[in-house]
Design a protein around this motif. Structure first.
Motif, PDB file in Angstrom:
ATOM      1  N   LYS A 196      14.359  -9.791  -3.308  1.00 37.78           N
ATOM      2  CA  LYS A 196      12.720  -9.652  -3.585  1.00 37.78           C
ATOM      3  C   LYS A 196      12.366  -9.452  -2.938  1.00 37.78           C
ATOM      4  CE  LYS A 196      14.424 -14.701  -4.935  1.00 37.78           C
ATOM      5  NZ  LYS A 196      14.851 -15.723  -4.892  1.00 37.78           N
ATOM      6  N   THR A 197      10.793  -9.242  -3.071  1.00 37.54           N
ATOM      7  CA  THR A 197       9.601  -8.564  -2.231  1.00 37.54           C
ATOM      8  C   THR A 197       8.725  -9.265  -2.025  1.00 37.54           C
ATOM      9  OG1 THR A 197       8.384  -7.226  -4.137  1.00 37.54           O
ATOM     10  CG2 THR A 197      10.687  -6.530  -3.241  1.00 37.54           C
ATOM     11  N   LYS A 198       7.636  -8.928  -1.052  1.00 42.85           N
ATOM     12  CA  LYS A 198       6.498  -9.802  -0.845  1.00 42.85           C
ATOM     13  C   LYS A 198       5.178  -9.479  -2.079  1.00 42.85           C
ATOM     14  CE  LYS A 198       2.761 -10.532   1.984  1.00 42.85           C
ATOM     15  NZ  LYS A 198       2.856 -10.010   3.864  1.00 42.85           N
ATOM     16  N   TYR A 199       5.291  -8.064  -2.909  1.00 43.19           N
ATOM     17  CA  TYR A 199       4.796  -7.897  -3.985  1.00 43.19           C
ATOM     18  C   TYR A 199       4.768  -7.398  -5.426  1.00 43.19           C
ATOM     19  CZ  TYR A 199       1.933  -7.694   0.648  1.00 43.19           C
ATOM     20  OH  TYR A 199       1.006  -7.823   1.748  1.00 43.19           O
ATOM     21  N   PHE A 200       6.010  -7.388  -4.938  1.00 41.95           N
ATOM     22  CA  PHE A 200       6.463  -6.735  -6.223  1.00 41.95           C
ATOM     23  C   PHE A 200       7.219  -7.964  -7.152  1.00 41.95           C
ATOM     24  CE2 PHE A 200       5.307  -3.074  -4.139  1.00 41.95           C
ATOM     25  CZ  PHE A 200       5.091  -2.453  -4.823  1.00 41.95           C
ATOM     26  N   GLY A 201       7.860  -9.161  -6.485  1.00 39.29           N
ATOM     27  CA  GLY A 201       8.768 -10.174  -7.251  1.00 39.29           C
ATOM     28  C   GLY A 201      10.226  -9.763  -7.133  1.00 39.29           C
ATOM     29  N   LEU A 240       8.578  -9.476   4.601  1.00 36.80           N
ATOM     30  CA  LEU A 240       8.127  -8.332   5.926  1.00 36.80           C
ATOM     31  C   LEU A 240       8.022  -7.483   4.644  1.00 36.80           C
ATOM     32  CD1 LEU A 240       7.801  -7.538   8.650  1.00 36.80           C
ATOM     33  CD2 LEU A 240      10.328  -6.145   8.612  1.00 36.80           C
ATOM     34  N   ALA A 241       6.355  -6.625   4.497  1.00 35.60           N
ATOM     35  CA  ALA A 241       6.597  -5.007   3.389  1.00 35.60           C
ATOM     36  C   ALA A 241       4.902  -5.485   4.472  1.00 35.60           C
ATOM     37  CB  ALA A 241       5.655  -5.714   2.141  1.00 35.60           C
ATOM     38  N   ILE A 242       5.306  -2.832   5.391  1.00 40.61           N
ATOM     39  CA  ILE A 242       4.610  -2.782   5.801  1.00 40.61           C
ATOM     40  C   ILE A 242       3.970  -1.897   4.872  1.00 40.61           C
ATOM     41  CG2 ILE A 242       4.374  -1.714   7.618  1.00 40.61           C
ATOM     42  CD1 ILE A 242       6.945  -3.150   8.992  1.00 40.61           C
TER      43      ILE A 242
END
Length: 154
Positions: A4-9, A59-61
């Motif tokens: 799972k990702t913050k911006y890409f689902g 957590l995505a930088i």
């Protein structure tokens, strides 16, 4: 494996796309597995990417190649700091800097003082503090980006 990702689902991530930061990254030392994601069309070169934590979806930088905004960027790094990454060369070294985008877009900055160094062959990385005193933590890039867009016709 699905993550799972913050911006890409939720995305299907191949194991060979995982980068290990054995000491974690500053402020998030407990997380060591990351990947680099970007949202571009086929064949385009991403200007901004995301260093996405595999273990923590939130957590995505945002990161970028510092040479896009400072063509003469040449950090001085103590060799011992890079030893855990394996043999580093111009061909396998990937250098990224964090981007901060505040509400006022004219104050967008990159951190030239603490880049991420990644060995693309071993898929190991670290975040270090460079020895150069002339590289700030907050280097404003608004004018550089604006000029790039003018030249590119955007």
């Amino acid at each position: 494996m699905f993550i799972k990702t913050k911006y890409f689902g939720e995305i299907d991530l191949e194991e060979d796309k995982i980068i290990e930061f054995p000491q974690g990254v500053m402020g998030f030392e407990e997380y060591i597995k990351y990947t680099i994601l970007y949202d571009i069309e086929e064949g385009e070169k991403p200007m901004i990417s995301w260093l996405q934590c595999v273990e923590e979806p939130g957590l995505a930088i945002p990161v970028m190649n510092p040479l896009y905004v400072k063509a003469d960027y040449n950090p001085t790094i103590e060799d011992a700091l890079l030893t855990p990454l394996g043999e580093i060369s111009d061909e396998n070294a990937l250098v990224l800097v964090t981007i901060t985008v505040p509400e006022d877009k004219t104050k967008v900055t990159v951190n030239l003082k603490a880049p991420f160094i990644i060995n693309s062959d071993t898929r190991k990385g670290c975040q270090i503090i460079v020895e150069n005193n002339d590289y700030p933590v907050r280097y404003n890039i608004y004018e550089v980006i604006r000029k790039m867009k003018e030249v590119g016709g955007e």
